[in-house]
Write a protein that holds these residues in place. Structure first.
Motif, PDB file in Angstrom:
ATOM      1  N   ILE A  11      41.713  50.454  48.752  1.00  0.00           N
ATOM      2  CA  ILE A  11      42.922  50.191  48.210  1.00  0.00           C
ATOM      3  C   ILE A  11      43.011  49.000  47.394  1.00  0.00           C
ATOM      4  O   ILE A  11      43.750  49.105  46.199  1.00  0.00           O
ATOM      5  N   HIS A  12      42.221  47.979  47.483  1.00  0.00           N
ATOM      6  CA  HIS A  12      42.177  47.106  46.639  1.00  0.00           C
ATOM      7  C   HIS A  12      41.664  47.453  45.242  1.00  0.00           C
ATOM      8  O   HIS A  12      42.229  46.773  44.085  1.00  0.00           O
ATOM      9  N   ARG A  13      40.513  47.952  45.229  1.00  0.00           N
ATOM     10  CA  ARG A  13      40.154  48.785  43.768  1.00  0.00           C
ATOM     11  C   ARG A  13      40.988  49.662  43.130  1.00  0.00           C
ATOM     12  O   ARG A  13      41.481  49.311  41.940  1.00  0.00           O
ATOM     13  N   TYR A  14      42.037  50.435  43.806  1.00  0.00           N
ATOM     14  CA  TYR A  14      43.050  51.268  43.290  1.00  0.00           C
ATOM     15  C   TYR A  14      44.245  50.201  42.889  1.00  0.00           C
ATOM     16  O   TYR A  14      44.748  50.526  41.854  1.00  0.00           O
ATOM     17  N   ALA A  15      44.472  49.345  43.644  1.00  0.00           N
ATOM     18  CA  ALA A  15      45.471  48.260  43.289  1.00  0.00           C
ATOM     19  C   ALA A  15      45.368  47.434  42.154  1.00  0.00           C
ATOM     20  O   ALA A  15      46.163  47.463  41.142  1.00  0.00           O
ATOM     21  N   HIS A  16      43.928  47.198  41.787  1.00  0.00           N
ATOM     22  CA  HIS A  16      43.474  46.560  40.534  1.00  0.00           C
ATOM     23  C   HIS A  16      43.661  47.531  39.471  1.00  0.00           C
ATOM     24  O   HIS A  16      44.336  46.858  38.473  1.00  0.00           O
ATOM     25  N   ILE A  17      43.461  48.536  39.575  1.00  0.00           N
ATOM     26  CA  ILE A  17      43.666  49.470  38.506  1.00  0.00           C
ATOM     27  C   ILE A  17      45.204  49.870  38.348  1.00  0.00           C
ATOM     28  O   ILE A  17      45.610  49.778  37.005  1.00  0.00           O
ATOM     29  N   PHE A  18      45.987  50.045  39.117  1.00  0.00           N
ATOM     30  CA  PHE A  18      47.273  50.378  38.925  1.00  0.00           C
ATOM     31  C   PHE A  18      48.120  48.936  38.471  1.00  0.00           C
ATOM     32  O   PHE A  18      48.752  49.306  37.219  1.00  0.00           O
ATOM     33  N   PHE A  19      47.834  47.814  38.934  1.00  0.00           N
ATOM     34  CA  PHE A  19      48.464  46.605  38.363  1.00  0.00           C
ATOM     35  C   PHE A  19      47.778  46.246  37.052  1.00  0.00           C
ATOM     36  O   PHE A  19      48.359  45.846  35.846  1.00  0.00           O
ATOM     37  N   GLU A  22      49.821  48.745  34.501  1.00  0.00           N
ATOM     38  CA  GLU A  22      51.261  48.176  34.421  1.00  0.00           C
ATOM     39  C   GLU A  22      51.372  46.873  33.593  1.00  0.00           C
ATOM     40  O   GLU A  22      52.389  46.797  32.857  1.00  0.00           O
ATOM     41  N   ALA A  23      50.441  46.016  33.926  1.00  0.00           N
ATOM     42  CA  ALA A  23      50.343  44.695  33.044  1.00  0.00           C
ATOM     43  C   ALA A  23      50.084  44.877  31.490  1.00  0.00           C
ATOM     44  O   ALA A  23      50.332  43.874  30.706  1.00  0.00           O
ATOM     45  N   ASP A  24      49.354  45.916  31.228  1.00  0.00           N
ATOM     46  CA  ASP A  24      48.863  46.096  29.915  1.00  0.00           C
ATOM     47  C   ASP A  24      50.174  45.964  28.713  1.00  0.00           C
ATOM     48  O   ASP A  24      49.843  45.221  27.879  1.00  0.00           O
ATOM     49  N   GLU A  25      50.945  46.422  29.137  1.00  0.00           N
ATOM     50  CA  GLU A  25      52.094  46.321  28.184  1.00  0.00           C
ATOM     51  C   GLU A  25      52.853  45.000  28.330  1.00  0.00           C
ATOM     52  O   GLU A  25      53.596  44.739  26.885  1.00  0.00           O
ATOM     53  N   GLY A  27      50.840  42.468  28.152  1.00  0.00           N
ATOM     54  CA  GLY A  27      49.713  41.595  27.549  1.00  0.00           C
ATOM     55  C   GLY A  27      49.144  40.775  28.536  1.00  0.00           C
ATOM     56  O   GLY A  27      48.656  39.676  28.043  1.00  0.00           O
ATOM     57  N   ILE A  28      49.282  41.094  29.834  1.00  0.00           N
ATOM     58  CA  ILE A  28      48.331  40.194  30.759  1.00  0.00           C
ATOM     59  C   ILE A  28      47.666  40.975  31.755  1.00  0.00           C
ATOM     60  O   ILE A  28      47.733  42.234  31.472  1.00  0.00           O
ATOM     61  N   GLY A  29      46.964  40.385  32.560  1.00  0.00           N
ATOM     62  CA  GLY A  29      46.069  41.126  33.467  1.00  0.00           C
ATOM     63  C   GLY A  29      46.988  41.382  34.772  1.00  0.00           C
ATOM     64  O   GLY A  29      47.900  40.713  34.922  1.00  0.00           O
ATOM     65  N   GLY A  30      46.565  42.272  35.460  1.00  0.00           N
ATOM     66  CA  GLY A  30      47.095  42.759  36.771  1.00  0.00           C
ATOM     67  C   GLY A  30      47.232  41.732  37.896  1.00  0.00           C
ATOM     68  O   GLY A  30      48.055  41.458  38.441  1.00  0.00           O
ATOM     69  N   GLY A  31      46.114  40.850  37.556  1.00  0.00           N
ATOM     70  CA  GLY A  31      45.982  39.765  38.691  1.00  0.00           C
ATOM     71  C   GLY A  31      47.414  38.644  38.433  1.00  0.00           C
ATOM     72  O   GLY A  31      47.684  37.887  39.493  1.00  0.00           O
ATOM     73  N   GLN A  32      47.614  38.789  37.278  1.00  0.00           N
ATOM     74  CA  GLN A  32      48.801  37.724  37.034  1.00  0.00           C
ATOM     75  C   GLN A  32      50.190  38.168  37.536  1.00  0.00           C
ATOM     76  O   GLN A  32      51.033  37.246  37.898  1.00  0.00           O
ATOM     77  N   PHE A  33      50.361  39.428  38.232  1.00  0.00           N
ATOM     78  CA  PHE A  33      51.576  39.810  38.889  1.00  0.00           C
ATOM     79  C   PHE A  33      52.064  38.903  40.130  1.00  0.00           C
ATOM     80  O   PHE A  33      53.064  38.573  40.284  1.00  0.00           O
ATOM     81  N   SER A  34      51.082  38.864  40.696  1.00  0.00           N
ATOM     82  CA  SER A  34      51.133  37.998  41.798  1.00  0.00           C
ATOM     83  C   SER A  34      51.694  36.497  41.824  1.00  0.00           C
ATOM     84  O   SER A  34      52.580  36.097  42.544  1.00  0.00           O
ATOM     85  N   PHE A  35      51.144  35.858  40.641  1.00  0.00           N
ATOM     86  CA  PHE A  35      51.507  34.356  40.424  1.00  0.00           C
ATOM     87  C   PHE A  35      53.006  34.511  39.963  1.00  0.00           C
ATOM     88  O   PHE A  35      53.796  33.724  40.238  1.00  0.00           O
ATOM     89  N   LEU A  36      53.479  35.478  39.197  1.00  0.00           N
ATOM     90  CA  LEU A  36      54.826  35.672  38.475  1.00  0.00           C
ATOM     91  C   LEU A  36      55.775  35.926  39.825  1.00  0.00           C
ATOM     92  O   LEU A  36      56.946  35.501  39.778  1.00  0.00           O
ATOM     93  N   PHE A  37      55.086  36.888  40.518  1.00  0.00           N
ATOM     94  CA  PHE A  37      56.147  37.069  41.874  1.00  0.00           C
ATOM     95  C   PHE A  37      56.224  35.850  42.665  1.00  0.00           C
ATOM     96  O   PHE A  37      57.671  35.636  43.067  1.00  0.00           O
ATOM     97  N   LEU A  38      55.382  35.058  42.990  1.00  0.00           N
ATOM     98  CA  LEU A  38      55.658  33.806  43.689  1.00  0.00           C
ATOM     99  C   LEU A  38      56.424  32.699  42.884  1.00  0.00           C
ATOM    100  O   LEU A  38      57.517  32.011  43.514  1.00  0.00           O
ATOM    101  N   LEU A  39      56.159  32.572  41.796  1.00  0.00           N
ATOM    102  CA  LEU A  39      57.134  32.037  40.713  1.00  0.00           C
ATOM    103  C   LEU A  39      58.731  32.535  40.678  1.00  0.00           C
ATOM    104  O   LEU A  39      59.464  31.502  40.704  1.00  0.00           O
ATOM    105  N   TYR A  40      58.770  33.682  40.703  1.00  0.00           N
ATOM    106  CA  TYR A  40      60.097  34.118  40.904  1.00  0.00           C
ATOM    107  C   TYR A  40      60.802  33.974  42.021  1.00  0.00           C
ATOM    108  O   TYR A  40      62.080  33.426  42.192  1.00  0.00           O
TER     109      TYR A  40
END
Length: 149
Positions: A11-19, A22-25, A27-40
């Motif tokens: 699940i972790h590997r596929y989450a990495h691919i998915f994010f 999604e993050a590519d457009e 211009g960030i990495g998928g790992g940054q989604f969680s930081f944005l989520f917390l900051l929201y």
């Protein structure tokens, strides 16, 4: 007994691919989604706070925040209370993609829980939280791999 870790890793590997896709457009990495989520949820917190909330080491957190800053999604300011701390704030650019980020996170949850009943969803969530707590407790006690001999 079948390995629980194998399935969590999958699940972790596929989450990495998915994010990452999604993050590519953005211009960030998928790992940054969680930081944005917390900051929201709570803007203007320290990098240390983010690291603790995400169970990520301080160096990785600093790199992720630096990337978000370079891309114009966050800004860092010295804390007026503790000048040693950087507080992280969302920019207008980050607020402009909030809906997209939140939708991406919700989509992943929906993908993982497709065809789950409400009861199954609650059970898996409770068990995953319990597993995360067990892992956190084990590591925080400094109990790495125990070797025989």
């Amino acid at each position: 007994m079948e390995s629980v870790g194998k399935w969590i890793s999958t699940i972790h590997r596929y989450a990495h691919i998915f994010f990452n896709q999604e993050a590519d457009e953005l211009g960030i990495g998928g790992g940054q989604f969680s930081f944005l989520f917390l900051l929201y949820r709570q803007d203007g917190v320290s990098q240390d706070h983010l690291a603790k909330k995400l169970y990520i080491d301080k160096a990785t957190t600093a790199r992720a925040i630096q990337k978000l800053e370079e891309c114009g999604f966050v800004r860092r300011e010295k804390s007026e209370i503790d000048r040693r701390q950087n507080l992280v704030y969302l920019t207008d650019k980050a607020h402009g993609v909030k809906e997209q980020v939140m939708e991406t996170l919700a989509n992943w949850t929906n993908i993982l829980t497709k065809d789950f009943s409400e009861e199954e969803y609650e059970i898996v969530l409770r068990l995953l939280k319990k597993m995360a707590g067990n892992a956190t407790e084990h590591i925080s006690k400094g109990e790495g791999c125990k070797r025989e001999g």
